[in-house]
Design a protein around this motif. Sequence first.
Motif, PDB file in Angstrom:
ATOM      1  N   ARG A  14     -19.822  15.096  26.480  1.00 34.90           N
ATOM      2  CA  ARG A  14     -19.767  16.161  27.466  1.00 34.90           C
ATOM      3  C   ARG A  14     -19.837  17.777  26.638  1.00 34.90           C
ATOM      4  NH1 ARG A  14     -16.160  14.237  32.690  1.00 34.90           N
ATOM      5  NH2 ARG A  14     -17.351  12.332  33.113  1.00 34.90           N
ATOM      6  N   ARG A  15     -19.489  17.570  25.534  1.00 35.54           N
ATOM      7  CA  ARG A  15     -19.346  18.900  24.570  1.00 35.54           C
ATOM      8  C   ARG A  15     -20.859  19.674  24.798  1.00 35.54           C
ATOM      9  NH1 ARG A  15     -15.499  17.487  19.635  1.00 35.54           N
ATOM     10  NH2 ARG A  15     -13.611  17.007  20.995  1.00 35.54           N
ATOM     11  N   LYS A  16     -21.958  18.765  24.711  1.00 39.27           N
ATOM     12  CA  LYS A  16     -23.217  19.580  24.654  1.00 39.27           C
ATOM     13  C   LYS A  16     -23.508  20.106  25.633  1.00 39.27           C
ATOM     14  CE  LYS A  16     -24.820  16.161  21.133  1.00 39.27           C
ATOM     15  NZ  LYS A  16     -26.123  15.296  21.022  1.00 39.27           N
ATOM     16  N   GLN A  17     -22.943  19.545  26.787  1.00 40.98           N
ATOM     17  CA  GLN A  17     -23.164  20.067  28.274  1.00 40.98           C
ATOM     18  C   GLN A  17     -22.414  21.547  28.445  1.00 40.98           C
ATOM     19  OE1 GLN A  17     -21.995  17.471  31.301  1.00 40.98           O
ATOM     20  NE2 GLN A  17     -23.572  15.683  30.652  1.00 40.98           N
ATOM     21  N   MET A  18     -21.647  21.779  27.515  1.00 42.11           N
ATOM     22  CA  MET A  18     -20.913  23.088  27.818  1.00 42.11           C
ATOM     23  C   MET A  18     -21.357  24.279  26.765  1.00 42.11           C
ATOM     24  SD  MET A  18     -16.917  21.492  27.526  1.00 42.11           S
ATOM     25  CE  MET A  18     -16.408  23.406  27.739  1.00 42.11           C
ATOM     26  N   ARG A  19     -22.689  23.748  26.199  1.00 44.84           N
ATOM     27  CA  ARG A  19     -23.236  24.963  25.553  1.00 44.84           C
ATOM     28  C   ARG A  19     -23.936  26.005  26.582  1.00 44.84           C
ATOM     29  NH1 ARG A  19     -26.560  21.435  20.996  1.00 44.84           N
ATOM     30  NH2 ARG A  19     -24.379  20.517  19.971  1.00 44.84           N
ATOM     31  N   GLU A  20     -24.225  27.183  25.736  1.00 41.13           N
ATOM     32  CA  GLU A  20     -24.581  28.129  26.683  1.00 41.13           C
ATOM     33  C   GLU A  20     -26.131  28.173  27.065  1.00 41.13           C
ATOM     34  OE1 GLU A  20     -25.575  32.820  26.203  1.00 41.13           O
ATOM     35  OE2 GLU A  20     -24.893  31.642  24.645  1.00 41.13           O
ATOM     36  N   ARG A  21     -26.382  28.111  28.474  1.00 40.55           N
ATOM     37  CA  ARG A  21     -27.694  27.896  28.871  1.00 40.55           C
ATOM     38  C   ARG A  21     -27.932  28.731  30.201  1.00 40.55           C
ATOM     39  NH1 ARG A  21     -24.957  23.363  30.805  1.00 40.55           N
ATOM     40  NH2 ARG A  21     -24.583  23.115  33.029  1.00 40.55           N
ATOM     41  N   PRO A  22     -29.172  29.167  30.326  1.00 37.34           N
ATOM     42  CA  PRO A  22     -29.472  30.183  31.233  1.00 37.34           C
ATOM     43  C   PRO A  22     -29.337  29.741  32.668  1.00 37.34           C
ATOM     44  CG  PRO A  22     -31.634  29.542  30.353  1.00 37.34           C
ATOM     45  CD  PRO A  22     -30.230  28.984  29.485  1.00 37.34           C
ATOM     46  N   LEU A  23     -29.117  30.474  33.771  1.00 39.63           N
ATOM     47  CA  LEU A  23     -28.948  30.240  34.838  1.00 39.63           C
ATOM     48  C   LEU A  23     -30.498  29.809  35.550  1.00 39.63           C
ATOM     49  CD1 LEU A  23     -26.255  32.272  36.312  1.00 39.63           C
ATOM     50  CD2 LEU A  23     -25.927  30.194  35.635  1.00 39.63           C
ATOM     51  N   ARG A  24     -30.349  29.065  36.706  1.00 41.77           N
ATOM     52  CA  ARG A  24     -31.834  28.652  37.244  1.00 41.77           C
ATOM     53  C   ARG A  24     -31.520  28.838  38.623  1.00 41.77           C
ATOM     54  NH1 ARG A  24     -33.667  22.889  35.325  1.00 41.77           N
ATOM     55  NH2 ARG A  24     -31.428  22.482  36.181  1.00 41.77           N
ATOM     56  N   LEU A  25     -32.735  29.402  39.398  1.00 42.44           N
ATOM     57  CA  LEU A  25     -32.779  29.808  40.673  1.00 42.44           C
ATOM     58  C   LEU A  25     -33.599  28.437  41.478  1.00 42.44           C
ATOM     59  CD1 LEU A  25     -33.669  33.300  40.740  1.00 42.44           C
ATOM     60  CD2 LEU A  25     -31.268  32.306  40.724  1.00 42.44           C
ATOM     61  N   LYS A  26     -32.935  28.036  42.449  1.00 40.82           N
ATOM     62  CA  LYS A  26     -33.519  26.921  43.161  1.00 40.82           C
ATOM     63  C   LYS A  26     -34.337  27.231  44.168  1.00 40.82           C
ATOM     64  CE  LYS A  26     -32.270  22.775  45.924  1.00 40.82           C
ATOM     65  NZ  LYS A  26     -31.011  21.995  46.370  1.00 40.82           N
ATOM     66  N   THR A  27     -35.566  26.822  44.274  1.00 43.21           N
ATOM     67  CA  THR A  27     -36.530  27.094  45.277  1.00 43.21           C
ATOM     68  C   THR A  27     -37.112  26.022  46.082  1.00 43.21           C
ATOM     69  OG1 THR A  27     -38.298  27.194  43.700  1.00 43.21           O
ATOM     70  CG2 THR A  27     -37.404  29.250  44.079  1.00 43.21           C
ATOM     71  N   THR A  28     -37.330  26.156  47.406  1.00 44.23           N
ATOM     72  CA  THR A  28     -37.904  24.974  48.329  1.00 44.23           C
ATOM     73  C   THR A  28     -39.161  25.549  48.753  1.00 44.23           C
ATOM     74  OG1 THR A  28     -35.559  24.505  48.505  1.00 44.23           O
ATOM     75  CG2 THR A  28     -37.375  23.280  50.119  1.00 44.23           C
ATOM     76  N   ARG A  29     -40.208  24.739  48.734  1.00 45.24           N
ATOM     77  CA  ARG A  29     -41.415  25.221  49.291  1.00 45.24           C
ATOM     78  C   ARG A  29     -42.008  23.869  50.135  1.00 45.24           C
ATOM     79  NH1 ARG A  29     -46.791  24.194  47.335  1.00 45.24           N
ATOM     80  NH2 ARG A  29     -45.876  23.529  45.388  1.00 45.24           N
TER      81      ARG A  29
END
Length: 323
Positions: A14-29
Amino acid sequence: SKARYCIMAKHPKRRKQMRERPLRLKTTRKTADGKRRVKYISDPNACHRPVYAPSTSGPSSQSYPQEILNPPPQPLEEDPQPAPATKTPRYTAKKQREVDAWKEVRQQLFDISVGLSAPQTSTCSICREEEWVCLYRCLDCGPMATFCIECLRQQHRNSLHLPEVWKDDCFQPVTGICNLLRRDDHASCPWKSYYKEVRVFDNAGRQRFMTVQFCQCEAELCTLLRYGLWGASESPQTAFSVKLLEWLVALSHECHVSVEGFCNTVRWKNNLSLPEVNSLYRALVGEPISEFRHFMYKKTTLADLSPLMDDGTSCPACPKENG
């Protein structure tokens, strides 16, 4: 959050999951066939999640990001601008002017009221002569009505007023002057007249003893009514001022005041003693006041004086012939 961080730090997967990653926006179409498709879009302007690098020495020696340990100073907020002055409503300004006007004359009114306890003038209101020995006044005639002894007797014949005399630096009531009620228009009557002492309650509810002239040509109750009095019985030993009873009837109709409440009101208004109020209450309770109410009703309707005055109104409490 710290406990969750410690648990995730112990698992290498789980240490890799704690790395820095950009936030994503969820869209529904929604598509043409009615299905919904979800898509995640990266937001480059969004803040990135920080990377926590826990120390292997234990939870007590954990290291935290610099922005958490030393947060940047917050800029000082500017003082809010004062609200613009609102215009005072016209009604409020008017009421404030009235209150200020009363405040200006409040002390003057009190001083004048205290000063009225002493004589304002030594001149008789009738003969306009100066009176320095025995100055009389009558508050029932007016606040500035002053008399000498001769004008007082002439002005207060057959009167229920209670004059006062200035004596020992104060005004004291005088009961030996206005204590006779005599009919001046009854001198030529062939019937015999006689005098009788009657206890009288005047317009202010004060108890007085007056000598009243009666005649055998009419009932004593009728003679008392000529003097503005209402007898308490067929052979009256007590009488009331008609104005006093009119006040009682009006208050009972409009304010539903009892006889006891009326007597207490008269006591506080005219500064009567408790024995005087008790005597007034015992004299009023009973048939005299009931008969006077009926007398006032007949005067108001005038149906007995003229049939044209009858509007068909009948008392619902009176017994009827058919029940």
